[in-house]
Design a protein around this motif. Structure first.
Motif, PDB file in Angstrom:
ATOM      1  N   GLN A   1      -9.122  48.620   4.985  1.00 28.35           N
ATOM      2  CA  GLN A   1      -8.419  49.891   5.144  1.00 28.35           C
ATOM      3  C   GLN A   1      -8.311  50.668   3.834  1.00 28.35           C
ATOM      4  O   GLN A   1      -8.520  51.872   3.799  1.00 28.35           O
ATOM      5  N   GLN A   2      -7.937  49.973   2.740  1.00 25.55           N
ATOM      6  CA  GLN A   2      -7.731  50.656   1.473  1.00 25.55           C
ATOM      7  C   GLN A   2      -7.811  49.651   0.330  1.00 25.55           C
ATOM      8  O   GLN A   2      -7.067  48.689   0.284  1.00 25.55           O
ATOM      9  N   SER A   3      -8.713  49.889  -0.604  1.00 27.83           N
ATOM     10  CA  SER A   3      -8.820  49.054  -1.794  1.00 27.83           C
ATOM     11  C   SER A   3      -8.190  49.804  -2.961  1.00 27.83           C
ATOM     12  O   SER A   3      -8.305  51.023  -3.066  1.00 27.83           O
ATOM     13  N   MET A   4      -7.503  49.048  -3.851  1.00 27.18           N
ATOM     14  CA  MET A   4      -6.787  49.669  -4.959  1.00 27.18           C
ATOM     15  C   MET A   4      -6.992  48.869  -6.235  1.00 27.18           C
ATOM     16  O   MET A   4      -7.191  47.656  -6.181  1.00 27.18           O
ATOM     17  N   ILE A   5      -6.938  49.550  -7.360  1.00 24.97           N
ATOM     18  CA  ILE A   5      -6.972  48.923  -8.674  1.00 24.97           C
ATOM     19  C   ILE A   5      -5.736  49.394  -9.434  1.00 24.97           C
ATOM     20  O   ILE A   5      -5.442  50.582  -9.473  1.00 24.97           O
ATOM     21  N   PHE A   6      -5.027  48.448 -10.050  1.00 26.61           N
ATOM     22  CA  PHE A   6      -3.842  48.757 -10.840  1.00 26.61           C
ATOM     23  C   PHE A   6      -4.081  48.331 -12.280  1.00 26.61           C
ATOM     24  O   PHE A   6      -4.521  47.214 -12.538  1.00 26.61           O
ATOM     25  N   PHE A   7      -3.787  49.219 -13.207  1.00 28.36           N
ATOM     26  CA  PHE A   7      -3.907  48.947 -14.631  1.00 28.36           C
ATOM     27  C   PHE A   7      -2.515  48.983 -15.256  1.00 28.36           C
ATOM     28  O   PHE A   7      -1.672  49.779 -14.832  1.00 28.36           O
ATOM     29  N   PRO A   8      -2.276  48.171 -16.290  1.00 33.12           N
ATOM     30  CA  PRO A   8      -0.979  48.242 -16.974  1.00 33.12           C
ATOM     31  C   PRO A   8      -0.760  49.630 -17.568  1.00 33.12           C
ATOM     32  O   PRO A   8      -1.668  50.222 -18.140  1.00 33.12           O
ATOM     33  N   LEU A   9       0.430  50.147 -17.425  1.00 30.06           N
ATOM     34  CA  LEU A   9       0.728  51.490 -17.898  1.00 30.06           C
ATOM     35  C   LEU A   9       1.455  51.506 -19.242  1.00 30.06           C
ATOM     36  O   LEU A   9       1.432  52.500 -19.944  1.00 30.06           O
ATOM     37  N   ARG A  10       2.089  50.412 -19.605  1.00 36.78           N
ATOM     38  CA  ARG A  10       2.938  50.419 -20.796  1.00 36.78           C
ATOM     39  C   ARG A  10       2.420  49.562 -21.935  1.00 36.78           C
ATOM     40  O   ARG A  10       3.077  49.454 -22.955  1.00 36.78           O
ATOM     41  N   SER A  11       1.288  48.936 -21.795  1.00 36.95           N
ATOM     42  CA  SER A  11       0.776  48.090 -22.867  1.00 36.95           C
ATOM     43  C   SER A  11      -0.617  48.561 -23.268  1.00 36.95           C
ATOM     44  O   SER A  11      -1.338  49.165 -22.486  1.00 36.95           O
ATOM     45  N   GLN A  12      -0.958  48.263 -24.486  1.00 37.44           N
ATOM     46  CA  GLN A  12      -2.268  48.638 -25.000  1.00 37.44           C
ATOM     47  C   GLN A  12      -3.306  47.639 -24.504  1.00 37.44           C
ATOM     48  O   GLN A  12      -3.063  46.437 -24.526  1.00 37.44           O
TER      49      GLN A  12
ATOM     50  N   ASP B   1     -10.781  43.407 -27.526  1.00 40.90           N
ATOM     51  CA  ASP B   1     -11.975  42.660 -27.119  1.00 40.90           C
ATOM     52  C   ASP B   1     -12.048  42.637 -25.598  1.00 40.90           C
ATOM     53  O   ASP B   1     -11.117  42.200 -24.930  1.00 40.90           O
ATOM     54  N   SER B   2     -13.148  43.105 -25.042  1.00 39.75           N
ATOM     55  CA  SER B   2     -13.267  43.186 -23.578  1.00 39.75           C
ATOM     56  C   SER B   2     -13.242  41.822 -22.899  1.00 39.75           C
ATOM     57  O   SER B   2     -12.952  41.727 -21.716  1.00 39.75           O
ATOM     58  N   PHE B   3     -13.524  40.746 -23.630  1.00 39.78           N
ATOM     59  CA  PHE B   3     -13.477  39.409 -23.035  1.00 39.78           C
ATOM     60  C   PHE B   3     -12.046  38.921 -22.850  1.00 39.78           C
ATOM     61  O   PHE B   3     -11.807  37.918 -22.202  1.00 39.78           O
ATOM     62  N   GLU B   4     -11.080  39.621 -23.424  1.00 41.20           N
ATOM     63  CA  GLU B   4      -9.684  39.229 -23.292  1.00 41.20           C
ATOM     64  C   GLU B   4      -9.012  39.866 -22.079  1.00 41.20           C
ATOM     65  O   GLU B   4      -7.862  39.573 -21.799  1.00 41.20           O
ATOM     66  N   HIS B   5      -9.704  40.754 -21.371  1.00 41.29           N
ATOM     67  CA  HIS B   5      -9.128  41.360 -20.168  1.00 41.29           C
ATOM     68  C   HIS B   5      -9.004  40.302 -19.080  1.00 41.29           C
ATOM     69  O   HIS B   5      -9.920  39.524 -18.845  1.00 41.29           O
ATOM     70  N   HIS B   6      -7.868  40.279 -18.428  1.00 40.05           N
ATOM     71  CA  HIS B   6      -7.646  39.354 -17.314  1.00 40.05           C
ATOM     72  C   HIS B   6      -7.577  40.166 -16.032  1.00 40.05           C
ATOM     73  O   HIS B   6      -6.814  41.124 -15.933  1.00 40.05           O
ATOM     74  N   VAL B   7      -8.402  39.773 -15.066  1.00 37.44           N
ATOM     75  CA  VAL B   7      -8.478  40.488 -13.792  1.00 37.44           C
ATOM     76  C   VAL B   7      -8.087  39.537 -12.673  1.00 37.44           C
ATOM     77  O   VAL B   7      -8.564  38.407 -12.616  1.00 37.44           O
ATOM     78  N   ILE B   8      -7.221  39.998 -11.799  1.00 38.94           N
ATOM     79  CA  ILE B   8      -6.856  39.243 -10.606  1.00 38.94           C
ATOM     80  C   ILE B   8      -7.321  40.048  -9.400  1.00 38.94           C
ATOM     81  O   ILE B   8      -6.978  41.220  -9.258  1.00 38.94           O
ATOM     82  N   CYS B   9      -8.122  39.425  -8.545  1.00 38.84           N
ATOM     83  CA  CYS B   9      -8.607  40.076  -7.325  1.00 38.84           C
ATOM     84  C   CYS B   9      -7.946  39.405  -6.122  1.00 38.84           C
ATOM     85  O   CYS B   9      -7.968  38.181  -6.005  1.00 38.84           O
ATOM     86  N   ILE B  10      -7.381  40.218  -5.258  1.00 39.61           N
ATOM     87  CA  ILE B  10      -6.731  39.718  -4.054  1.00 39.61           C
ATOM     88  C   ILE B  10      -7.423  40.348  -2.855  1.00 39.61           C
ATOM     89  O   ILE B  10      -7.590  41.566  -2.793  1.00 39.61           O
ATOM     90  N   GLY B  11      -7.861  39.513  -1.921  1.00 42.39           N
ATOM     91  CA  GLY B  11      -8.536  40.003  -0.723  1.00 42.39           C
ATOM     92  C   GLY B  11      -7.635  39.894   0.498  1.00 42.39           C
ATOM     93  O   GLY B  11      -6.946  38.898   0.683  1.00 42.39           O
ATOM     94  N   HIS B  12      -7.631  40.920   1.323  1.00 38.62           N
ATOM     95  CA  HIS B  12      -6.825  40.957   2.543  1.00 38.62           C
ATOM     96  C   HIS B  12      -7.624  40.348   3.691  1.00 38.62           C
ATOM     97  O   HIS B  12      -8.735  40.762   3.967  1.00 38.62           O
ATOM     98  N   VAL B  13      -7.049  39.348   4.336  1.00 37.66           N
ATOM     99  CA  VAL B  13      -7.680  38.725   5.501  1.00 37.66           C
ATOM    100  C   VAL B  13      -6.688  38.681   6.653  1.00 37.66           C
ATOM    101  O   VAL B  13      -5.496  38.504   6.455  1.00 37.66           O
ATOM    102  N   TYR B  14      -7.211  38.848   7.837  1.00 37.64           N
ATOM    103  CA  TYR B  14      -6.404  38.860   9.054  1.00 37.64           C
ATOM    104  C   TYR B  14      -5.348  39.955   8.969  1.00 37.64           C
ATOM    105  O   TYR B  14      -5.520  40.959   8.319  1.00 37.64           O
TER     106      TYR B  14
END
Length: 66
Positions: free
Chosen positions: A28-39, A43-56
């Motif tokens: 129905q709708q996919s979204m990406i959220f980025f931190p708004l208050r932190s720098q 180093d791009s390898f230090e980015h932590h990404v959490i992906c959550i998939g909607h099922v059922y």
């Protein structure tokens, strides 16, 4: 159900608290959220990404972390 977390309401709370990028995937709708208050890390390898998939109807699964 009154204690369940709603991603659209709590996405920015999660990313601000844990300083991660949150991706929510659904048909129905996919979204990406980025931190708004932190720098972002310099180093791009230090980015932590959490992906959550909607099922059922009311279930989410953790697809990928870090």
């Amino acid at each position: 159900m009154d204690k369940w977390m709603n991603i659209t309401d709590m996405g920015y709370v999660i990313v601000s608290r844990y300083n991660v990028i949150l991706v929510s995937l659904s048909l129905q709708q996919s979204m990406i959220f980025f931190p708004l208050r932190s720098q972002p890390p310099t180093d791009s390898f230090e980015h932590h990404v959490i992906c959550i998939g909607h099922v059922y109807v009311n279930d989410f699964v953790l697809v990928n972390a870090w």
